[in-house]
Design an enzyme around this catalytic site. Structure first.
Site, PDB file in Angstrom:
ATOM      1  N   GLY A   1       0.728  -1.464  -0.065  1.00 54.36           N
ATOM      2  CA  GLY A   1       0.038   0.250  -0.184  1.00 54.36           C
ATOM      3  C   GLY A   1       0.782   0.927   0.289  1.00 54.36           C
ATOM      4  O   GLY A   1       1.912   1.149   0.759  1.00 54.36           O
TER       5      GLY A   1
ATOM      6  N   ARG B   1      -0.676  -6.759  -5.047  1.00 54.59           N
ATOM      7  CA  ARG B   1      -0.319  -8.323  -5.409  1.00 54.59           C
ATOM      8  C   ARG B   1       1.334  -8.428  -6.198  1.00 54.59           C
ATOM      9  O   ARG B   1       0.462  -9.560  -7.528  1.00 54.59           O
ATOM     10  CB  ARG B   1      -1.747  -8.029  -6.834  1.00 54.59           C
ATOM     11  CG  ARG B   1      -2.974  -7.960  -5.637  1.00 54.59           C
ATOM     12  CD  ARG B   1      -4.092  -8.452  -6.730  1.00 54.59           C
ATOM     13  NE  ARG B   1      -5.858  -8.033  -6.562  1.00 54.59           N
ATOM     14  CZ  ARG B   1      -5.998  -7.230  -5.474  1.00 54.59           C
ATOM     15  NH1 ARG B   1      -5.629  -5.466  -6.266  1.00 54.59           N
ATOM     16  NH2 ARG B   1      -7.116  -6.199  -5.221  1.00 54.59           N
TER      17      ARG B   1
ATOM     18  N   ASP C   1       6.395  -4.450   5.748  1.00 52.29           N
ATOM     19  CA  ASP C   1       6.439  -6.355   6.534  1.00 52.29           C
ATOM     20  C   ASP C   1       6.029  -7.310   5.208  1.00 52.29           C
ATOM     21  O   ASP C   1       7.143  -8.007   4.441  1.00 52.29           O
ATOM     22  CB  ASP C   1       6.334  -6.930   7.406  1.00 52.29           C
ATOM     23  CG  ASP C   1       3.879  -6.807   7.347  1.00 52.29           C
ATOM     24  OD1 ASP C   1       3.919  -6.687   6.255  1.00 52.29           O
ATOM     25  OD2 ASP C   1       3.693  -7.300   8.092  1.00 52.29           O
ATOM     26  N   GLY C   2       5.198  -6.948   4.014  1.00 53.07           N
ATOM     27  CA  GLY C   2       5.117  -8.065   3.158  1.00 53.07           C
ATOM     28  C   GLY C   2       6.435  -7.720   2.089  1.00 53.07           C
ATOM     29  O   GLY C   2       6.868  -8.510   1.841  1.00 53.07           O
TER      30      GLY C   2
ATOM     31  N   THR D   1       5.269   2.187   6.142  1.00 53.88           N
ATOM     32  CA  THR D   1       3.651   1.814   6.142  1.00 53.88           C
ATOM     33  C   THR D   1       2.907   3.469   6.905  1.00 53.88           C
ATOM     34  O   THR D   1       3.768   3.549   7.960  1.00 53.88           O
ATOM     35  CB  THR D   1       3.251   0.487   6.676  1.00 53.88           C
ATOM     36  OG1 THR D   1       2.334   0.883   7.430  1.00 53.88           O
ATOM     37  CG2 THR D   1       4.438  -0.025   7.871  1.00 53.88           C
TER      38      THR D   1
ATOM     39  N   ASP E   1       0.687   2.137   8.716  1.00 51.46           N
ATOM     40  CA  ASP E   1       0.358   1.102  10.684  1.00 51.46           C
ATOM     41  C   ASP E   1       1.178   1.825  11.185  1.00 51.46           C
ATOM     42  O   ASP E   1       0.340   1.474  12.620  1.00 51.46           O
ATOM     43  CB  ASP E   1       0.619   0.138   9.760  1.00 51.46           C
ATOM     44  CG  ASP E   1      -1.092   0.028   8.736  1.00 51.46           C
ATOM     45  OD1 ASP E   1      -2.280   1.013   8.299  1.00 51.46           O
ATOM     46  OD2 ASP E   1      -0.924  -1.675   7.632  1.00 51.46           O
TER      47      ASP E   1
ATOM     48  N   ASP F   1       3.271  -0.559  11.523  1.00 51.07           N
ATOM     49  CA  ASP F   1       3.712  -1.967  12.247  1.00 51.07           C
ATOM     50  C   ASP F   1       5.005  -2.399  12.380  1.00 51.07           C
ATOM     51  O   ASP F   1       4.916  -4.045  12.731  1.00 51.07           O
ATOM     52  CB  ASP F   1       2.845  -2.576  12.167  1.00 51.07           C
ATOM     53  CG  ASP F   1       2.222  -2.367  10.702  1.00 51.07           C
ATOM     54  OD1 ASP F   1       3.317  -2.518  10.082  1.00 51.07           O
ATOM     55  OD2 ASP F   1       1.579  -3.659  10.410  1.00 51.07           O
TER      56      ASP F   1
ATOM     57  N   ARG G   1      -4.918  -2.541  10.135  1.00 56.66           N
ATOM     58  CA  ARG G   1      -4.472  -3.411  10.037  1.00 56.66           C
ATOM     59  C   ARG G   1      -4.694  -4.853  11.174  1.00 56.66           C
ATOM     60  O   ARG G   1      -5.169  -3.620  11.780  1.00 56.66           O
ATOM     61  CB  ARG G   1      -3.211  -4.037   9.204  1.00 56.66           C
ATOM     62  CG  ARG G   1      -3.446  -4.940   8.199  1.00 56.66           C
ATOM     63  CD  ARG G   1      -2.145  -5.487   6.793  1.00 56.66           C
ATOM     64  NE  ARG G   1      -2.077  -4.733   6.942  1.00 56.66           N
ATOM     65  CZ  ARG G   1      -0.183  -5.474   6.687  1.00 56.66           C
ATOM     66  NH1 ARG G   1      -0.427  -7.325   6.149  1.00 56.66           N
ATOM     67  NH2 ARG G   1       0.813  -5.026   6.385  1.00 56.66           N
TER      68      ARG G   1
ATOM     69  N   ARG H   1     -24.181   6.636  14.252  1.00 52.92           N
ATOM     70  CA  ARG H   1     -23.677   6.735  12.736  1.00 52.92           C
ATOM     71  C   ARG H   1     -22.324   6.443  12.675  1.00 52.92           C
ATOM     72  O   ARG H   1     -21.296   6.705  13.451  1.00 52.92           O
ATOM     73  CB  ARG H   1     -23.558   8.118  12.216  1.00 52.92           C
ATOM     74  CG  ARG H   1     -25.009   8.434  11.559  1.00 52.92           C
ATOM     75  CD  ARG H   1     -26.097   7.610  11.095  1.00 52.92           C
ATOM     76  NE  ARG H   1     -27.435   7.637  11.091  1.00 52.92           N
ATOM     77  CZ  ARG H   1     -28.119   9.010  10.641  1.00 52.92           C
ATOM     78  NH1 ARG H   1     -27.224   9.465   9.234  1.00 52.92           N
ATOM     79  NH2 ARG H   1     -29.310   9.336  10.493  1.00 52.92           N
TER      80      ARG H   1
HETATM   81  O1  F6P Z   1      -0.778  -1.606   5.089  1.00 52.47           O
HETATM   82  C1  F6P Z   1      -1.147  -0.377   5.165  1.00 52.47           C
HETATM   83  C2  F6P Z   1      -2.986  -0.530   4.340  1.00 52.47           C
HETATM   84  O2  F6P Z   1      -3.440   0.968   3.982  1.00 52.47           O
HETATM   85  C3  F6P Z   1      -3.620  -0.894   5.923  1.00 52.47           C
HETATM   86  O3  F6P Z   1      -3.936  -0.595   6.649  1.00 52.47           O
HETATM   87  C4  F6P Z   1      -4.678  -1.802   5.235  1.00 52.47           C
HETATM   88  O4  F6P Z   1      -5.627  -2.764   6.393  1.00 52.47           O
HETATM   89  C5  F6P Z   1      -4.560  -2.123   4.117  1.00 52.47           C
HETATM   90  O5  F6P Z   1      -3.097  -1.495   3.815  1.00 52.47           O
HETATM   91  C6  F6P Z   1      -5.581  -2.145   2.945  1.00 52.47           C
HETATM   92  O6  F6P Z   1      -4.893  -2.333   1.314  1.00 52.47           O
HETATM   93  P1  F6P Z   1      -6.060  -2.717  -0.123  1.00 52.47           P
HETATM   94  O7  F6P Z   1      -5.315  -0.711  -0.138  1.00 52.47           O
HETATM   95  O8  F6P Z   1      -5.240  -2.559  -0.807  1.00 52.47           O
HETATM   96  O9  F6P Z   1      -7.698  -2.587   0.610  1.00 52.47           O
END
Ligand code: F6P
Length: 363
Positions: A15, A83, A120-121, A142, A144, A146, A188, A281
């Site tokens: 991402g 991907r 990490d990926g 990232t 995140d 993380d 995530r 909401r």
């Molecule tokens: O790792 C970054 C992130 O934005 C996460 O916070 C989220 O779960 C994921 O990527 C969303 O990925 P995609 O854009 O493929 O839906």
């Protein structure tokens, strides 16, 4: 003695995160000062795996002139994909290992070393390629936040800053309608974004994966918080948050990529409305947190990480990731950096501050 470097490549995977273009700018400028050439690989490693898909053959030469106006821009000029694992590529619906094509691509372009910018990926892929002989330095990225081994990743500050601005806005409409607003944020399996934005935005409750929640406790807290003059409440929920004894809410599962989280905001809102009797909401901030320009801190971190990657290569390092350990940049083995994700420490200053401020975690 490691081989001398004069031609390197860079890619961005996973991402996107605000600050990627700052890294590219920094790598290109730091390398070109040493007289090195830099090639940019498109969309993760796809530029090497499927060169025929790209008008420029999947690889472009990057010069200081080409990158001069990008550090303040979000996204990535190289494109990215989550991907794009060449070890698990999907061909006719079947997973196949196309990593040899990547290695062959590096040889074809006579690349001496590679800078892999990813989470990490993507860094795990870089490590696997390193084990096949690629000389590589990783740069952690990232929103995140993380990643183990670095106290901060770029993209996080921009995501928190925008989420906070959104929460500020939501307070106003929630107050006007005396509603509860549930704000779902990305992150995530960790709660860094929810926690920081929730504290900065004065949320009443913050639900994070690190603290499984009990919604009846959250509802009790919100009822008390809205008893007096203040008749509205804000709940920030991390997409990976889960109820005690339950699982995170998965939006979809697809072959060749990690499962997509999402949907927790809506179900928490529905349950809180039932439990509190107050109109509730949900708002999902989603990809808004990844887009936009990097805040100054992320630009600086991106620029520092890019320069750090070139320093690592100059020192002859290989198979390492640039990491922030304030006030220094360090180089840690990639193999250590991708072992596990870095959760929010429950004894850390942010959680303690939140609890002191009577923000409910639902525990
Ligand atoms: O790792 C970054 C992130 O934005 C996460 O916070 C989220 O779960 C994921 O990527 C969303 O990925 P995609 O854009 O493929 O839906």
């Amino acid at each position: 003695m490691s081989r001398p470097v004069s031609r390197i490549s860079i890619n961005t995977g996973g991402g996107d995160a605000p600050g990627l273009n700052a890294v590219i700018y920094s790598v290109v400028n730091s390398a070109s000062r040493l007289g090195w050439k830099v090639l940019g690989i498109r969309e993760g490693f796809d530029g090497l795996v499927y060169p025929e898909r790209y008008p420029d053959g999947g690889v472009m030469e990057l010069t200081p002139e080409k990158v001069k106006n990008i550090p303040h821009l979000g996204g990535t000029m190289l494109g990215t994909t989550n991907r794009g694992n060449p070890f698990r590529a999907l061909v006719d619906g079947k997973e196949v290992d196309l990593s040899d094509r990547v290695m062959e691509g590096f040889r074809r372009h006579q690349i001496d070393a590679h800078v892999a910018v990813g989470g990490d990926g993507s860094l795990t892929i870089a490590l696997q390629l390193h084990r096949k002989g690629l000389r590589v330095v990783g740069v952690p990225k990232t929103i995140d936040n993380d990643l183990e081994s670095t106290t901060l990743t770029f993209g996080f500050a921009s995501a928190v800053s925008f989420a906070t601005e959104c929460i500020d806005r939501l307070h106003m409409t929630a107050q006007a309608h005396r509603r509860i607003l549930v704000v779902e944020v990305m992150g995530r399996n960790v709660g860094w974004i929810a926690l920081y934005a929730g504290i900065a935005g004065q949320a009443d409750a913050i639900l994070i994966p690190e603290v499984p929640y009990d919604l009846s406790k959250v509802a009790g807290h919100l009822r008390r918080a809205t008893e007096g003059e203040r008749q509205h409440a804000i709940v920030v929920v991390a997409e990976g948050a889960k109820p005690a004894g339950g699982e995170a809410t998965v939006k979809s599962r697809e072959p060749g990529r990690v499962e997509r989280l999402g949907g927790i905001g809506e179900s928490v809102a529905k349950d809180l409305e039932r439990l509190t009797g107050r109109e509730t909401r949900a708002v999902v901030l989603g990809h808004l947190l990844r887009g936009g320009s990097p805040v100054a801190q992320d630009r600086i971190l991106g620029l520092a990480f890019g320069a750090g990657a070139i320093q690592a290569l100059q020192k002859g390092l290989d198979g390492v990731m640039v990491a922030l350990n304030p006030p220094r940049l360090e180089f840690v083995p990639l193999a250590d950096a991708v072992v596990r994700q870095r959760p929010v420490p429950l004894e850390g200053e942010a959680v303690i501050a939140a609890r002191t401020l009577d923000i409910c975690f639902g525990d």
